[in-house]
Design a protein around this motif. Structure first.
Motif, PDB file in Angstrom:
ATOM      1  N   VAL A  62     -76.963  46.928 -30.688  1.00  0.00           N
ATOM      2  CA  VAL A  62     -76.994  47.417 -29.313  1.00  0.00           C
ATOM      3  C   VAL A  62     -77.905  48.627 -29.171  1.00  0.00           C
ATOM      4  N   ASP A  63     -77.789  49.570 -30.115  1.00  0.00           N
ATOM      5  CA  ASP A  63     -78.453  50.859 -29.984  1.00  0.00           C
ATOM      6  C   ASP A  63     -79.576  50.983 -31.013  1.00  0.00           C
ATOM      7  N   LEU A  64     -80.801  50.634 -30.611  1.00  0.00           N
ATOM      8  CA  LEU A  64     -81.940  50.722 -31.521  1.00  0.00           C
ATOM      9  C   LEU A  64     -82.359  52.171 -31.760  1.00  0.00           C
ATOM     10  N   GLU A  65     -82.039  53.047 -30.819  1.00  0.00           N
ATOM     11  CA  GLU A  65     -82.404  54.455 -30.989  1.00  0.00           C
ATOM     12  C   GLU A  65     -81.704  55.060 -32.206  1.00  0.00           C
ATOM     13  N   LYS A  66     -80.441  54.722 -32.385  1.00  0.00           N
ATOM     14  CA  LYS A  66     -79.712  55.243 -33.544  1.00  0.00           C
ATOM     15  C   LYS A  66     -80.284  54.672 -34.843  1.00  0.00           C
ATOM     16  N   LYS A  67     -80.697  53.413 -34.828  1.00  0.00           N
ATOM     17  CA  LYS A  67     -81.344  52.844 -36.006  1.00  0.00           C
ATOM     18  C   LYS A  67     -82.625  53.616 -36.313  1.00  0.00           C
ATOM     19  N   ARG A  68     -83.377  53.935 -35.260  1.00  0.00           N
ATOM     20  CA  ARG A  68     -84.634  54.657 -35.437  1.00  0.00           C
ATOM     21  C   ARG A  68     -84.404  56.022 -36.077  1.00  0.00           C
ATOM     22  N   GLN A  69     -83.340  56.691 -35.678  1.00  0.00           N
ATOM     23  CA  GLN A  69     -83.041  58.010 -36.231  1.00  0.00           C
ATOM     24  C   GLN A  69     -82.693  57.929 -37.719  1.00  0.00           C
ATOM     25  N   VAL A  70     -81.931  56.900 -38.101  1.00  0.00           N
ATOM     26  CA  VAL A  70     -81.591  56.732 -39.514  1.00  0.00           C
ATOM     27  C   VAL A  70     -82.840  56.362 -40.310  1.00  0.00           C
ATOM     28  N   ALA A  71     -83.688  55.506 -39.730  1.00  0.00           N
ATOM     29  CA  ALA A  71     -84.937  55.137 -40.405  1.00  0.00           C
ATOM     30  C   ALA A  71     -85.815  56.369 -40.616  1.00  0.00           C
ATOM     31  N   TRP A  72     -85.878  57.219 -39.604  1.00  0.00           N
ATOM     32  CA  TRP A  72     -86.687  58.430 -39.736  1.00  0.00           C
ATOM     33  C   TRP A  72     -86.150  59.328 -40.851  1.00  0.00           C
ATOM     34  N   SER A  73     -84.857  59.386 -41.024  1.00  0.00           N
ATOM     35  CA  SER A  73     -84.284  60.193 -42.103  1.00  0.00           C
ATOM     36  C   SER A  73     -84.799  59.719 -43.461  1.00  0.00           C
ATOM     37  N   ALA A  74     -84.909  58.396 -43.626  1.00  0.00           N
ATOM     38  CA  ALA A  74     -85.427  57.837 -44.883  1.00  0.00           C
ATOM     39  C   ALA A  74     -86.905  58.177 -45.052  1.00  0.00           C
ATOM     40  N   ILE A  75     -87.681  58.076 -43.958  1.00  0.00           N
ATOM     41  CA  ILE A  75     -89.106  58.396 -43.999  1.00  0.00           C
ATOM     42  C   ILE A  75     -89.304  59.876 -44.332  1.00  0.00           C
ATOM     43  N   ARG A  76     -88.531  60.708 -43.670  1.00  0.00           N
ATOM     44  CA  ARG A  76     -88.631  62.156 -43.871  1.00  0.00           C
ATOM     45  C   ARG A  76     -88.342  62.530 -45.319  1.00  0.00           C
ATOM     46  N   LEU A  77     -87.332  61.900 -45.908  1.00  0.00           N
ATOM     47  CA  LEU A  77     -86.976  62.190 -47.293  1.00  0.00           C
ATOM     48  C   LEU A  77     -88.111  61.800 -48.237  1.00  0.00           C
ATOM     49  N   SER A  78     -88.723  60.641 -48.001  1.00  0.00           N
ATOM     50  CA  SER A  78     -89.829  60.189 -48.856  1.00  0.00           C
ATOM     51  C   SER A  78     -91.030  61.117 -48.727  1.00  0.00           C
ATOM     52  N   ALA A  79     -91.343  61.518 -47.494  1.00  0.00           N
ATOM     53  CA  ALA A  79     -92.481  62.411 -47.276  1.00  0.00           C
ATOM     54  C   ALA A  79     -92.232  63.781 -47.889  1.00  0.00           C
ATOM     55  N   ALA A  80     -91.005  64.260 -47.788  1.00  0.00           N
ATOM     56  CA  ALA A  80     -90.662  65.555 -48.385  1.00  0.00           C
ATOM     57  C   ALA A  80     -90.835  65.501 -49.896  1.00  0.00           C
ATOM     58  N   GLY A  81     -90.552  64.354 -50.509  1.00  0.00           N
ATOM     59  CA  GLY A  81     -90.757  64.194 -51.941  1.00  0.00           C
ATOM     60  C   GLY A  81     -92.222  64.334 -52.325  1.00  0.00           C
ATOM     61  N   CYS A  82     -93.118  63.828 -51.461  1.00  0.00           N
ATOM     62  CA  CYS A  82     -94.548  63.991 -51.713  1.00  0.00           C
ATOM     63  C   CYS A  82     -94.947  65.463 -51.648  1.00  0.00           C
ATOM     64  N   LEU A  83     -94.473  66.155 -50.615  1.00  0.00           N
ATOM     65  CA  LEU A  83     -94.838  67.560 -50.422  1.00  0.00           C
ATOM     66  C   LEU A  83     -94.265  68.455 -51.508  1.00  0.00           C
ATOM     67  N   ALA A  84     -93.186  68.015 -52.132  1.00  0.00           N
ATOM     68  CA  ALA A  84     -92.588  68.820 -53.195  1.00  0.00           C
ATOM     69  C   ALA A  84     -93.552  69.003 -54.353  1.00  0.00           C
ATOM     70  N   GLY A  85     -94.515  68.096 -54.492  1.00  0.00           N
ATOM     71  CA  GLY A  85     -95.489  68.201 -55.561  1.00  0.00           C
ATOM     72  C   GLY A  85     -96.400  69.403 -55.426  1.00  0.00           C
TER      73      GLY A  85
END
Length: 271
Positions: free
Chosen positions: A104-127
Motif C-alpha cells: 500500500v505504502d511505497l513511500e515507506k519502502k523507499r525510506q527503508v531502501a534509502w537506509s540501505a543505500i545510505r549505509l553502503s555509501a557511508a561504507g565507501c566514505l569511511a575509506g
C-alpha cells in the motif's frame, strides 16, 4: 465482514484470546464499500458492547474499487490508515519485514531502501579516514549485488531477485567498468590526496545505483509488472534499468555531510 452487521461468537473468541496474550491488535472491518451505513453502525455498536473499542483501534476498509456494471462507484479507502496504525503497534524488530510485505505504502519502502543505500555509501566514505587494506571503494562496489538483493527484498521481490540480478548484470558491468577505470587513473598515481576523491566516486556510484534500483522496483510495483511473469519483468528491466541510472549518475557525494544532506532531501522531497 462489515456487511454481516454483527460480531460473531468466533470473532469474540479470537479477540478475547488475543487480549489475554497482551498482543497488540487492530480490528479491521472489511468490505465496507459493500455494507450499508446501518450495518457498519451495528458492528460498531456490538464492539462497544463488548468493550473492544476501548482496547483496539477499529478501522473501516475497502481494498478494491467497487465496480457495478463497469463503472467504479467507490474508491478504495482505509488501507493507508491500516498500514500506519500497524507500524505504530509493531515491535521495531518486525517493522522492516512488514514494510517489505505490504504493497500500500511505497513511500515507506523507499525510506527503508534509502537506509540501505545510505549505509553502503557511508561504507565507501569511511575509506577516507580508515583506509583498511581490502576495503577500497572498488571492492565495496563489488558488493552492489548485495545492495540490489536488499532493495529487491524491501519491494517484495525476494524469491526472484537473483534472477533479476542476472538480467541487469551486463548493465552494471558496463557502469562498474567505467567507474573502476576512473579509480585506476587515480590510484595508479599513488597520490595520497586522491583517496577522498576515490571514496567520493565510490559513494556517488553506490547512491546512483541504489536509487536506480529503488526507482525501477517502485515502477514495477505501480505497473504491476511482477504479476505479468518473468519474461515481462526481464524485458522491463532490460529496457529501463540503465535509463533510471542515467537520472542519478550526476549525483556527487564527496563527504559524510553531503550524504547527510542528500538523506534530508530524499526524506523530505518538498523541502
Amino acid at each position: 465482514n462489515a456487511s454481516s452487521a454483527r460480531v460473531e461468537k468466533f470473532d469474540r473468541d479470537v479477540i478475547n484470546t488475543i487480549g489475554k496474550t497482551g498482543t497488540r491488535a487492530i480490528i479491521v472491518l472489511s468490505q465496507c464499500d459493500r455494507a450499508r451505513d446501518e450495518e457498519i453502525s451495528e458492528i460498531k455498536r456490538a464492539l462497544k458492547q463488548f468493550n473492544f473499542d476501548k482496547v483496539y483501534d477499529v478501522i473501516e476498509t475497502a481494498p478494491d474499487p467497487l465496480i457495478i456494471r463497469g463503472r467504479p462507484i467507490c474508491e478504495p479507502y482505509g488501507l493507508q490508515e491500516l498500514v500506519d496504525k500497524t507500524l505504530k503497534k509493531l515491535p521495531d524488530a518486525y517493522t522492516e519485514a512488514f514494510i517489505a510485505s505490504q504493497v500500500v505504502d511505497l513511500e515507506k519502502k523507499r525510506q527503508v531502501a534509502w537506509s540501505a543505500i545510505r549505509l553502503s555509501a557511508a561504507g565507501c566514505l569511511a575509506g577516507v579516514t580508515v583506509p583498511v587494506p581490502g576495503s577500497t571503494p572498488a571492492v565495496i562496489i563489488a558488493s552492489q549485488a548485495g545492495l540490489f538483493l536488499r532493495i529487491a527484498y524491501i519491494y517484495g521481490y525476494k524469491e526472484d531477485a537473483p534472477f533479476y540480478l542476472t538480467v541487469i548484470a551486463p548493465t552494471t558491468t558496463v557502469l562498474g567498468t567505467l567507474f573502476n577505470g576512473f579509480i585506476g587513473d587515480l590510484v595508479a598515481a599513488f597520490f595520497p590526496p586522491a583517496i577522498p576523491a576515490v571514496a567520493g566516486a565510490a559513494a556517488s556510484y553506490v547512491v546512483a545505483f541504489g536509487l536506480a534500483c529503488t526507482s525501477i522496483f517502485e515502477k514495477m510495483s505501480k505497473d504491476n509488472i511482477y504479476g505479468q511473469g518473468k519474461d515481462e519483468v526481464k524485458r522491463y528491466l532490460e529496457e529501463n534499468f540503465r535509463s533510471e541510472f542515467e537520472k542519478y549518475k550526476n549525483l556527487k557525494v564527496q563527504s559524510p555531510q553531503e550524504l547527510e544532506n542528500l538523506n534530508i532531501t530524499f526524506r523530505n522531497p518538498t523541502s
